[in-house]
Design a protein around this motif. Structure first.
Motif, short mmCIF file in Angstrom:
data_model
loop_
_atom_site.label_atom_id
_atom_site.label_comp_id
_atom_site.label_asym_id
_atom_site.label_seq_id
_atom_site.Cartn_x
_atom_site.Cartn_y
_atom_site.Cartn_z
N ARG A 187 0.83 -1.21 0.00
CA ARG A 187 0.00 0.00 0.00
C ARG A 187 0.85 1.25 0.00
O ARG A 187 0.56 2.22 -0.70
N HIS A 210 -5.13 -6.04 3.11
CA HIS A 210 -5.52 -4.65 2.86
C HIS A 210 -6.94 -4.60 2.28
O HIS A 210 -7.78 -3.80 2.73
N TRP A 247 -6.23 5.10 0.90
CA TRP A 247 -6.78 4.17 -0.09
C TRP A 247 -8.31 4.24 -0.05
O TRP A 247 -8.92 4.23 1.01
#
Length: 440
Positions: A191, A231, A261
């Motif tokens: 990420r 994630h 995100w």
């Protein structure tokens, strides 16, 4: 690229550092030992070390480490290692990594070692006999295995070079490590790109097999794939937890995690990620404009500041400078430096036309020779207040209302910040009455 190996004519493949199948490992180890002794002793080596090894030896020699003996190890206490394991994101993938090598570790006589991003060994798995040999080397859980601690080694050199590394025999700096090979590669957070740790496979030097590099690469790919799936699962949990709040909101919005995100979007086409939100500053989002994030579950609800949601910025100069920003959520406060307070005041005085970098340099320093410094100051200010300050030109962003508070001051120079300022743009207005200034 290839380099000539020992006089037997074998070829060493650079890249990951793997040794070509069929290489006479004993002969190559002897050649490396002679090279190691020559380089450390300051004489001409019989063959040139690989560039990666030469760079590492130079770094380690500059640190004053001892190549002949073992440099001091100070493994962390067990309870501290356990805490680091719990805190490490790699704890969620360590079972899969161990499973990857468990079936062949004993037969291949190697160890799997996983460190954190600082190079502290957190997990070690593998052949019992090899573990005992590693114990005598101090290659144990809790030990710091960086170049500065133990010299050139695959773990520490992978951290220093930010790349996969394989070292064989006397390519290690410390002589007690010469009976080993080590193959290591970094694991990054998929990420954020942050270094999470190093995966290393180590074993007796003469048992090195060309497939070890592929095994380490597979372990890294497996770990990063599993981390990405974790994630995605967290984004799904965030969507579920925030659903009641999202149902009560009209208009365009984004729901993002703590790293920016996007878990959910409505009324806007957006990339997978935006700037990392914080509760103490505004952010600018393409398609939404200026936004003040609102904490929701384990993430952020990001909405545009509309007519009923104006971002209000108060610059209080009645005492020690203070910034207060308020919008739809709770207000937040910060104490700016005198220079940052001056910049906000100058932008306020400039109105909607704003200031170019050259104009701001002149207003702050009296010339246009300090454009780079002026830009750096605005960059630091934006890290505090976020996108309420726009660029090109520098000005207060659309949807931002700034009010300057001078307390009981009748003229601007009655304010200590303005009275003591050396900025020409501030001194030019110092004698003006507060009540008569059009922007105040």
């Amino acid at each position: 690229m290839v380099e000539e190996g020992p006089r037997t004519g074998t070829v060493i493949v650079s890249g990951f550092g793997a040794i070509e199948q069929g290489t006479d490992l004993q002969a190559y180890a002897r050649a490396l030992t002679r090279t190691h002794h020559a380089v450390i002793g300051g004489s001409r080596p019989p063959m040139r070390p690989r560039d990666l090894v030469a760079r590492s030896w130079s770094r380690v020699l500059a640190l004053g480490l001892d190549p002949d003996g073992r440099n001091t190890r100070h493994p962390l206490p067990v309870e501290q290692v356990e805490r680091l394991r719990r805190e490490s994101p790699l704890s969620s993938v360590i079972t899969e990594l161990k499973g990857l090598i468990s079936a062949v570790a004993d037969a291949s006589q190697f160890l799997l070692v996983v460190t954190n991003g600082e190079g502290v060994i957190l997990w070690r798995e593998g052949a019992a006999r090899t573990r005992m040999r590693a114990d005598s080397l101090g290659f144990v859980e809790g030990a710091l295995w960086t170049e500065s601690a133990v010299g050139t080694n695959a773990i520490g050199t992978a951290i220093a070079e930010a790349a996969p590394v394989q070292l064989f025999s006397a390519e290690h700096f410390e002589q007690p490590q010469h009976p080993w090979y080590c193959t290591a590669a970094p694991i990054h957070d998929p990420r954020t790109g942050e270094l999470l740790g190093i995966v290393d496979v180590s074993g007796p030097a003469l048992t090195l097999h060309p497939t070890i590099g592929a095994l380490v690469e597979t372990a890294v790919r497996l770990a990063e794939l599993r981390l990405w799936r974790h994630h995605e699962h967290r984004l799904e949990q965030l969507r579920t937890a925030a659903a009641p709040r999202l149902a009560a909101v009209d208009g365009p919005l984004l729901l993002v995690d703590e790293h920016g995100w996007v878990a959910h979007s409505a009324g806007i086409a957006v990339r997978d990620r935006i700037a990392v939100p914080r509760g103490d500053r505004a952010i600018a989002v393409p398609g939404l404009g200026l936004c003040l994030p609102e904490a929701v579950a384990d993430g952020w609800l990001v909405r545009p500041a509309g007519s009923d949601d104006t971002v209000r910025l108060l610059l209080d100069l009645s005492g020690t400078p203070l910034i207060e920003v308020s919008g739809s959520g709770n207000p937040w406060r910060s104490s700016p430096t005198a220079r940052h307070a001056e910049i906000l005041l100058l932008l306020h005085l400039a109105g909607s036309s704003g200031l170019s970098a050259a104009m701001l340099s002149s207003a702050l320093y009296g010339d246009t020779d300090h454009v780079v410094t002026a830009r750096a100051e605005v960059s630091r200010l934006r890290k505090i207040v976020g996108a309420v300050v726009d660029t090109r030109p520098y000005r207060l962003a659309d949807g931002v209302e700034l009010r300057v508070e001078f307390g009981a001051a009748e003229r601007l120079r009655d304010c200590a910040l303005i009275r003591d300022s050396t900025a020409p743009g501030i001194r030019r207005v110092a004698d003006r009455p507060v009540a008569e200034h059009p922007h105040l």
